[in-house]
Design a protein around this motif. Structure first.
Motif, mmCIF file in Angstrom:
data_model
loop_
_atom_site.group_PDB
_atom_site.id
_atom_site.type_symbol
_atom_site.label_atom_id
_atom_site.label_comp_id
_atom_site.label_asym_id
_atom_site.label_seq_id
_atom_site.Cartn_x
_atom_site.Cartn_y
_atom_site.Cartn_z
ATOM 1 N N TRP A 195 1.049 -0.998 -0.511
ATOM 2 C CA TRP A 195 -0.035 -0.065 0.348
ATOM 3 C C TRP A 195 0.914 0.733 -0.300
ATOM 4 C CZ3 TRP A 195 -4.314 2.785 -0.497
ATOM 5 C CH2 TRP A 195 -4.336 3.479 0.025
ATOM 6 N N ARG A 196 1.918 1.445 0.948
ATOM 7 C CA ARG A 196 3.048 2.308 1.242
ATOM 8 C C ARG A 196 3.253 2.603 0.092
ATOM 9 N NH1 ARG A 196 7.749 4.257 1.886
ATOM 10 N NH2 ARG A 196 8.455 5.961 3.416
ATOM 11 N N ARG A 197 3.944 2.082 -1.137
ATOM 12 C CA ARG A 197 3.997 2.574 -2.705
ATOM 13 C C ARG A 197 3.387 2.728 -3.530
ATOM 14 N NH1 ARG A 197 8.935 -3.199 -3.919
ATOM 15 N NH2 ARG A 197 10.247 -2.259 -2.121
ATOM 16 N N LEU A 198 1.948 2.698 -3.331
ATOM 17 C CA LEU A 198 0.911 2.307 -4.064
ATOM 18 C C LEU A 198 0.718 4.084 -4.125
ATOM 19 C CD1 LEU A 198 -1.068 2.413 -6.136
ATOM 20 C CD2 LEU A 198 -2.837 0.848 -4.581
ATOM 21 N N TYR A 199 0.467 4.001 -2.744
ATOM 22 C CA TYR A 199 -0.230 5.365 -2.678
ATOM 23 C C TYR A 199 1.278 6.914 -2.782
ATOM 24 C CZ TYR A 199 1.676 6.016 2.496
ATOM 25 O OH TYR A 199 2.467 5.902 3.309
ATOM 26 N N ARG A 200 2.425 6.553 -2.642
ATOM 27 C CA ARG A 200 3.246 7.665 -2.705
ATOM 28 C C ARG A 200 4.222 7.507 -4.362
ATOM 29 N NH1 ARG A 200 6.878 8.276 1.391
ATOM 30 N NH2 ARG A 200 8.428 8.988 -0.702
ATOM 31 N N ALA A 201 3.556 6.535 -4.894
ATOM 32 C CA ALA A 201 3.969 6.046 -6.496
ATOM 33 C C ALA A 201 2.732 7.487 -6.835
ATOM 34 C CB ALA A 201 3.685 5.141 -7.115
ATOM 35 N N VAL A 202 1.613 7.014 -5.975
ATOM 36 C CA VAL A 202 0.517 8.430 -6.958
ATOM 37 C C VAL A 202 0.751 9.728 -6.717
ATOM 38 C CG1 VAL A 202 -2.339 9.035 -6.874
ATOM 39 C CG2 VAL A 202 -1.065 6.858 -7.131
ATOM 40 N N ALA A 203 1.424 9.623 -5.051
ATOM 41 C CA ALA A 203 1.262 10.920 -4.860
ATOM 42 C C ALA A 203 2.890 11.841 -5.354
ATOM 43 C CB ALA A 203 2.245 11.191 -3.885
ATOM 44 N N LEU A 204 3.774 10.789 -6.004
ATOM 45 C CA LEU A 204 4.389 11.345 -7.269
ATOM 46 C C LEU A 204 3.713 11.709 -8.571
ATOM 47 C CD1 LEU A 204 7.679 8.945 -6.813
ATOM 48 C CD2 LEU A 204 7.747 11.197 -6.356
ATOM 49 N N VAL A 205 3.044 11.152 -9.064
ATOM 50 C CA VAL A 205 2.216 11.537 -10.537
ATOM 51 C C VAL A 205 1.072 12.697 -10.221
ATOM 52 C CG1 VAL A 205 -0.087 11.185 -11.372
ATOM 53 C CG2 VAL A 205 1.751 9.742 -11.221
ATOM 54 N N LEU A 206 1.005 13.378 -9.006
ATOM 55 C CA LEU A 206 -0.015 14.853 -8.845
ATOM 56 C C LEU A 206 1.442 15.579 -8.389
ATOM 57 C CD1 LEU A 206 -2.254 13.326 -5.164
ATOM 58 C CD2 LEU A 206 -2.819 13.975 -8.396
ATOM 59 N N LEU A 207 2.688 14.962 -7.826
ATOM 60 C CA LEU A 207 4.005 16.619 -7.579
ATOM 61 C C LEU A 207 4.244 17.151 -9.123
ATOM 62 C CD1 LEU A 207 5.737 17.868 -6.617
ATOM 63 C CD2 LEU A 207 6.823 15.599 -6.745
ATOM 64 N N PHE A 208 3.926 15.955 -9.978
ATOM 65 C CA PHE A 208 4.434 15.641 -11.540
ATOM 66 C C PHE A 208 3.757 17.137 -12.846
ATOM 67 C CE2 PHE A 208 4.685 15.228 -16.427
ATOM 68 C CZ PHE A 208 5.384 15.771 -16.048
ATOM 69 N N ILE A 209 2.580 16.954 -12.152
ATOM 70 C CA ILE A 209 0.874 17.413 -12.239
ATOM 71 C C ILE A 209 1.266 19.278 -11.461
ATOM 72 C CG2 ILE A 209 -1.385 17.941 -12.263
ATOM 73 C CD1 ILE A 209 -1.993 15.322 -11.996
ATOM 74 N N ASP A 210 1.468 18.576 -10.484
ATOM 75 C CA ASP A 210 1.673 20.262 -9.971
ATOM 76 C C ASP A 210 2.956 21.392 -11.092
ATOM 77 O OD1 ASP A 210 -0.463 20.167 -8.130
ATOM 78 O OD2 ASP A 210 0.062 19.712 -6.387
ATOM 79 N N TRP A 211 3.595 20.318 -10.655
ATOM 80 C CA TRP A 211 4.697 21.276 -11.365
ATOM 81 C C TRP A 211 4.419 21.699 -13.034
ATOM 82 C CZ3 TRP A 211 8.136 20.312 -16.288
ATOM 83 C CH2 TRP A 211 9.467 20.645 -15.814
ATOM 84 N N LEU A 212 4.499 20.759 -13.441
ATOM 85 C CA LEU A 212 3.608 21.425 -14.833
ATOM 86 C C LEU A 212 2.543 22.817 -15.239
ATOM 87 C CD1 LEU A 212 2.791 18.466 -16.949
ATOM 88 C CD2 LEU A 212 5.029 19.847 -17.166
ATOM 89 N N ARG A 213 1.370 22.481 -13.974
ATOM 90 C CA ARG A 213 1.130 23.680 -13.049
ATOM 91 C C ARG A 213 1.743 25.221 -13.219
ATOM 92 N NH1 ARG A 213 -3.852 20.866 -10.461
ATOM 93 N NH2 ARG A 213 -5.215 19.826 -12.561
ATOM 94 N N SER A 214 2.435 24.776 -12.315
ATOM 95 C CA SER A 214 3.152 25.795 -11.735
ATOM 96 C C SER A 214 4.763 26.730 -12.672
ATOM 97 C CB SER A 214 4.001 26.110 -11.068
ATOM 98 O OG SER A 214 3.286 24.972 -9.560
#
Length: 211
Positions: free
Chosen positions: A143-162
């Protein structure tokens, strides 16, 4: 042609300044093209390929502050390509008179910033499309690896928006990314259950209604 002349000017000055027997502390470049001077103050990547490469070359060997505007009347270089009634033999050797005075008396353009050839500027088109992302949760061992991978995807989306908004871009995931990732996975889990067990859930709902 004016841009090509500026490129040749920059190359020639670099050649002269690299001569060992000459000590040159600074150089001033003159052009009667306000468009070229404006281009030199802009990011070369904003232009089409021809202008982009030449502006970039000029900026690699010169500073924008070294380029100055001169009226066509005082531009002695025009004597080589334009027929004039003036005898330029003396001025070709000694240069224009204003160069013998203080730099504060040299020609200056007050309307340079308003003149630009926009036909050489690239047109940037931004498109927005919706797409479906296929996500295989079975790839992750816990579970930990799963939600951390999704968190990285969300970080990348925020990076593109910024980056698109010209703002400071986040460098690492935060607790907000992790919480958002967990909530998103919970929703996806419930949605997948509603699809996989649609018949069972419908039966349970009917039985509950009878009670």
């Amino acid at each position: 042609m004016e841009l090509q002349a500026a490129v040749m000017r920059a190359r020639l000055v670099q050649k002269v300044m690299s001569t060992r027997n000459l000590r040159i502390d600074n150089a001033t470049y003159w052009s009667d093209s306000k468009t070229v001077l404006k281009w030199l103050t802009m990011d070369p990547r904003n232009f089409h390929q021809f202008v982009m490469h030449r502006v970039a070359e000029i900026l690699e060997t010169t500073l924008v502050e070294q380029w100055r505007w001169i009226t066509s009347k005082l531009n002695l270089a025009d004597g080589a390509t334009k027929v004039t009634g003036q005898n330029q033999q003396e001025t070709w050797i000694s240069g224009p008179e204003f160069l013998k005075t203080d730099a504060s008396n040299w020609p200056i353009s007050k309307k340079q910033e308003s003149i630009i050839d926009s036909s050489e500027i690239r047109k940037h088109v931004t498109t927005h499309t919706k797409s479906v992302v296929m996500f295989n949760a079975n790839y992750f061992s816990n579970w930990r690896r799963l939600y951390r991978a999704v968190a990285l995807v969300l970080l990348f989306i925020d990076w593109l928006r910024s980056k698109s908004a010209g703002q400071d871009m986040p460098a690492t995931t935060t607790m907000a990314h992790v919480s958002k990732a967990k909530m998103l996975l919970y929703k996806l889990y419930r949605r997948s259950q509603s699809i996989a067990f649609a018949a069972e859930l419908k039966t349970l709902s009917a039985e509950t209604a009878l009670l």
